[in-house]
Design an enzyme around this catalytic site. Sequence first.
Site, mmCIF file in Angstrom:
data_model
loop_
_atom_site.group_PDB
_atom_site.id
_atom_site.type_symbol
_atom_site.label_atom_id
_atom_site.label_comp_id
_atom_site.label_asym_id
_atom_site.label_seq_id
_atom_site.Cartn_x
_atom_site.Cartn_y
_atom_site.Cartn_z
ATOM 1 N N ASP A 15 0.727 -1.444 -0.044
ATOM 2 C CA ASP A 15 0.380 0.064 0.045
ATOM 3 C C ASP A 15 0.979 1.401 -0.012
ATOM 4 O O ASP A 15 0.274 2.025 -0.784
ATOM 5 C CB ASP A 15 -0.883 -0.258 1.678
ATOM 6 C CG ASP A 15 -2.068 -1.468 1.018
ATOM 7 O OD1 ASP A 15 -2.225 -1.807 0.083
ATOM 8 O OD2 ASP A 15 -2.413 -1.593 2.045
ATOM 9 N N ARG A 94 -0.435 3.496 16.591
ATOM 10 C CA ARG A 94 0.150 4.317 15.791
ATOM 11 C C ARG A 94 -0.037 5.836 16.655
ATOM 12 O O ARG A 94 -0.348 6.847 15.734
ATOM 13 C CB ARG A 94 -1.835 4.247 15.643
ATOM 14 C CG ARG A 94 -2.338 2.740 15.029
ATOM 15 C CD ARG A 94 -1.163 2.351 13.679
ATOM 16 N NE ARG A 94 -1.871 1.146 12.531
ATOM 17 C CZ ARG A 94 -0.659 0.600 12.825
ATOM 18 N NH1 ARG A 94 0.716 0.742 12.912
ATOM 19 N NH2 ARG A 94 -1.058 -0.538 11.582
ATOM 20 N N ASP A 123 -7.218 2.026 10.952
ATOM 21 C CA ASP A 123 -5.186 3.189 11.416
ATOM 22 C C ASP A 123 -5.876 4.083 10.557
ATOM 23 O O ASP A 123 -5.579 5.031 10.841
ATOM 24 C CB ASP A 123 -4.526 1.962 10.429
ATOM 25 C CG ASP A 123 -4.311 0.675 11.554
ATOM 26 O OD1 ASP A 123 -4.568 0.889 12.941
ATOM 27 O OD2 ASP A 123 -3.310 -0.492 10.793
ATOM 28 N N SER A 174 -2.227 -9.266 4.275
ATOM 29 C CA SER A 174 -1.639 -8.345 4.307
ATOM 30 C C SER A 174 -0.717 -8.465 6.506
ATOM 31 O O SER A 174 -2.101 -8.853 7.421
ATOM 32 C CB SER A 174 -3.097 -6.852 4.500
ATOM 33 O OG SER A 174 -2.547 -5.973 4.669
#
Length: 417
Positions: A15, A94, A123, A174
Amino acid sequence: MYKGKVVLAYSGGLDTSVAIKWLMDQGYDVVTFTADVGQVVDLEACKERALLTGACNAYVMDLKEEFVQDYVWPALKANAMYQGTYPLTSALSRPLISKYLAKIAEIEGAVAVAHGCTGKGQDQVRIEVCTKALKPDLKMMAPVRDWHFSRDEEIDYAKEHGIPITVTKKSPYSIDDNLWGRAIECGPLEDPWTEPPSDAFTLTVDPWKAPDGAEYIEITFEEGIPAALNGEEMDGVSLIAKLNQIAGKYGVGRIDMIEDRLVGFKSREVYECPAPVVLLQAKKALEKMTLSKDVIAAKADLELKYAELAYVGYWFSPLREALDAFFNQVQKVVNGVVRVRLYKGQSVVVGLKSPNSLYAKDLATYSAGDAFDHSSAVGFINIWGLPVVTWKQVHDPKNGGCESEVTLSKETVKSQV
């Protein structure tokens, strides 16, 4: 038309790799930021890949110690597990990533920050909310979300533009990993009826392939934080890494759950978190020995709230900071050693000792040395039951309904005979 600099949270995966090229096509100079939070990746190769793809600058920062001290340990003190199951492996990293996105944006004079999240991901919420909480004037960009490409289309785009990637259509997982665990999505895992294939896991062996004998470990806690493993004092990063290795060898730490996502739908989530599973289990057991009943009950509700705040991107909220104060106070007495048995995918607490133990053997024992005053039981029962007895006497003069209940019981017995 040149639009300025944008700082991209860069993992080196599919990504974010294609996002570099996309942002450049939109007129931005791309600065990448890769946080080392203990993920299994060649960080130097990641930096080179970013520059090769077109980034004008690439930051790679070792944040493992800060990650553990300021994010993992506070969450551990709170026993934070979203929906009682997920130990927030990705969610905890995060706010830390967001903190440095804001810092680098200031250093570089960037007008925006970007990430590789999709429109279905949570996210995107965590990174954008946390970053804007720290630097509200930054523009937020999400190339993959705006682009609407499927993963197969992203792979084709990467090949077309010569972007080096490791993911393939044959291995479509992923992955997001750090020191606290690993999240695995996509491919066959999207079918809840399908058992996760063995090739999805790297931290844990299949339990049926684990050693045939059990291994016992001892974890020493100081104020709710693990300080030693098997008697050897370790810093947080080293202890978690070592415990991941030991517990993973026994297949401990696999989580497969249907999770209520922040963005409104349920998803099948697969995690492997050897160290978190063992540490959370061990500390909860130690809390049962060292905390009072009312504190444990009150703490249980706040644990769920704390986990939810971390999950939904409210790490920098005043409520989370206030809850930290509560948990820090409570954990002052959570000291001691927990003995855990690891065997074939299971971790079981088999021993506890603490200088702050509320367990008194002379009160609990049924053997010689019993110090409990049995004569006080009658008076205690009378006082304890007084509210119920009084209520029944006032509202049911006929002996509180006991007579009818006894009669019914006798009739039932006779009918059975």
